[in-house]
Scaffold this active site. Structure first.
Site, PDB file in Angstrom:
ATOM      1  N   TYR A 113      55.608  34.728  59.009  1.00  0.00           N
ATOM      2  CA  TYR A 113      55.111  35.318  60.254  1.00  0.00           C
ATOM      3  C   TYR A 113      53.604  35.075  60.398  1.00  0.00           C
ATOM      4  O   TYR A 113      53.126  34.654  61.453  1.00  0.00           O
ATOM      5  CB  TYR A 113      55.421  36.817  60.233  1.00  0.00           C
ATOM      6  CG  TYR A 113      54.922  37.597  61.410  1.00  0.00           C
ATOM      7  CD1 TYR A 113      55.463  37.419  62.675  1.00  0.00           C
ATOM      8  CD2 TYR A 113      53.913  38.553  61.250  1.00  0.00           C
ATOM      9  CE1 TYR A 113      55.014  38.166  63.749  1.00  0.00           C
ATOM     10  CE2 TYR A 113      53.457  39.305  62.324  1.00  0.00           C
ATOM     11  CZ  TYR A 113      54.004  39.105  63.567  1.00  0.00           C
ATOM     12  OH  TYR A 113      53.569  39.842  64.632  1.00  0.00           O
TER      13      TYR A 113
ATOM     14  N   LYS B 268      51.549  32.958  63.224  1.00  0.00           N
ATOM     15  CA  LYS B 268      50.515  33.545  64.090  1.00  0.00           C
ATOM     16  C   LYS B 268      49.183  32.811  63.924  1.00  0.00           C
ATOM     17  O   LYS B 268      48.467  32.581  64.897  1.00  0.00           O
ATOM     18  CB  LYS B 268      50.352  35.042  63.782  1.00  0.00           C
ATOM     19  CG  LYS B 268      51.505  35.898  64.270  1.00  0.00           C
ATOM     20  CD  LYS B 268      51.629  35.880  65.790  1.00  0.00           C
ATOM     21  CE  LYS B 268      52.775  36.720  66.313  1.00  0.00           C
ATOM     22  NZ  LYS B 268      52.982  36.573  67.757  1.00  0.00           N
TER      23      LYS B 268
HETATM   24  N1  SER Z   1      53.619  44.863  62.782  1.00  0.00           N
HETATM   25  C1  SER Z   1      53.811  43.510  62.346  1.00  0.00           C
HETATM   26  C2  SER Z   1      54.719  43.422  61.190  1.00  0.00           C
HETATM   27  O1  SER Z   1      54.729  44.340  60.407  1.00  0.00           O
HETATM   28  C3  SER Z   1      52.501  42.876  62.005  1.00  0.00           C
HETATM   29  O2  SER Z   1      51.932  42.346  63.146  1.00  0.00           O
HETATM   30  O3  SER Z   1      55.365  42.440  61.030  1.00  0.00           O
END
Ligand code: SER
Length: 259
Positions: A89, A93
């Site tokens: 993730y 990003k």
């Molecule tokens: N809230 C998100 C997550 O925990 C982080 O941007 O994946």
């Protein structure tokens, strides 16, 4: 993510501004790396390309504290910092931020972004993120008066109540283009707390609420993220100011989830 279908919608409904909220969050993305990469990147390219081709005027695309990694300064993390994200993730990003800035510089695309902290809302169920414990804990506190937490009690993370997040999102989109000086993504902050502190905040309303700890892989993700964020450039450039702290958020969450 079907480019032609999105283009049809944009043209048929005369859409000028797109808020691209589709993404697979950190914990789920660790389970489905390629699916997460494809969703998180292709959705962004579709919208960036429509803007490059003059079919959209403005884009909001959220980045995240997940762009930071284990080598980043953890306290008061600066806007410009080492970014070596260790999650799928976070990598998506961080890459997205680079592409947003590139499309702005190269093609003049008006794309605006903030690095959301963990977001907490009573309207949305936990959605596969690492910070989601701070949503689930309210549901479980009201239902069962106990919660089993997958992060350790001292694990401090940056967080934000949804109303603040929406205000930040709307305000950066309303800002004059010349005030939005950073075109990858702005650091954004409201509060930081750990599971122990949110527990104490809930116990002010539900005194017999209990928390137990059973850590899992999400602890490693949380360990790689900052504890607090320096958002001074968002404050300076487009007037960002958070309004809701931990106890205020707890009050609102409990009042609205009580049913
Ligand atoms: N809230 C998100 C997550 O925990 C982080 O941007 O994946």
């Amino acid at each position: 993510m079907d480019y032609d279908a999105i283009q049809d919608v944009v043209i048929n409904y005369e859409i000028t501004d797109v808020y691209l909220m589709a993404a697979m969050l950190s914990a789920t993305a660790e389970k489905f790396p390629m699916k997460a990469w494809n969703l998180n990147m292709n959705s962004l390219f579709n919208i960036l390309n429509l803007a490059r081709d003059g079919k959209i005027d403005r884009i909001f695309w959220p980045s995240s504290i997940a762009v930071f990694g284990p080598t980043t300064t953890k306290e008061n993390t600066p806007q410009h910092s080492i970014m070596e994200p260790s999650t799928v993730y976070g990598i998506s990003k961080q890459t997205g931020e680079r592409w947003c800035e590139y499309y702005h510089n190269k093609y003049g695309v008006d794309v605006r972004s903030v690095r959301y902290p963990g977001l907490i809302s009573y309207k949305t169920q936990p959605g596969g993120g690492t910070t989601d414990y701070a949503v689930d804990i309210y549901h479980k506190a009201l239902k069962h008066k106990k919660y089993i937490c997958f992060l350790n009690e001292e694990n401090t993370l940056p967080m934000m109540f949804m109303d603040d997040a929406i205000r930040a999102t709307v305000n950066i989109m309303l800002a004059a283009p010349e005030d939005v000086k950073i075109r990858n993504a702005y650091n954004l902050a409201a509060m930081s707390f750990n599971p122990k502190q949110i527990t104490e905040s809930i116990q002010k309303h539900i005194p017999d609420f209990k928390i137990k700890y059973e850590l899992d892989f999400r602890q490693d993700i949380a360990d790689s993220w900052p504890q607090s964020i320096d958002d001074s450039l968002a404050r300076k450039d487009w007037g960002w100011e958070p309004e809701i702290d931990l106890d205020e958020m707890t009050k609102i969450m409990i009042e609205n989830l009580k049913g």
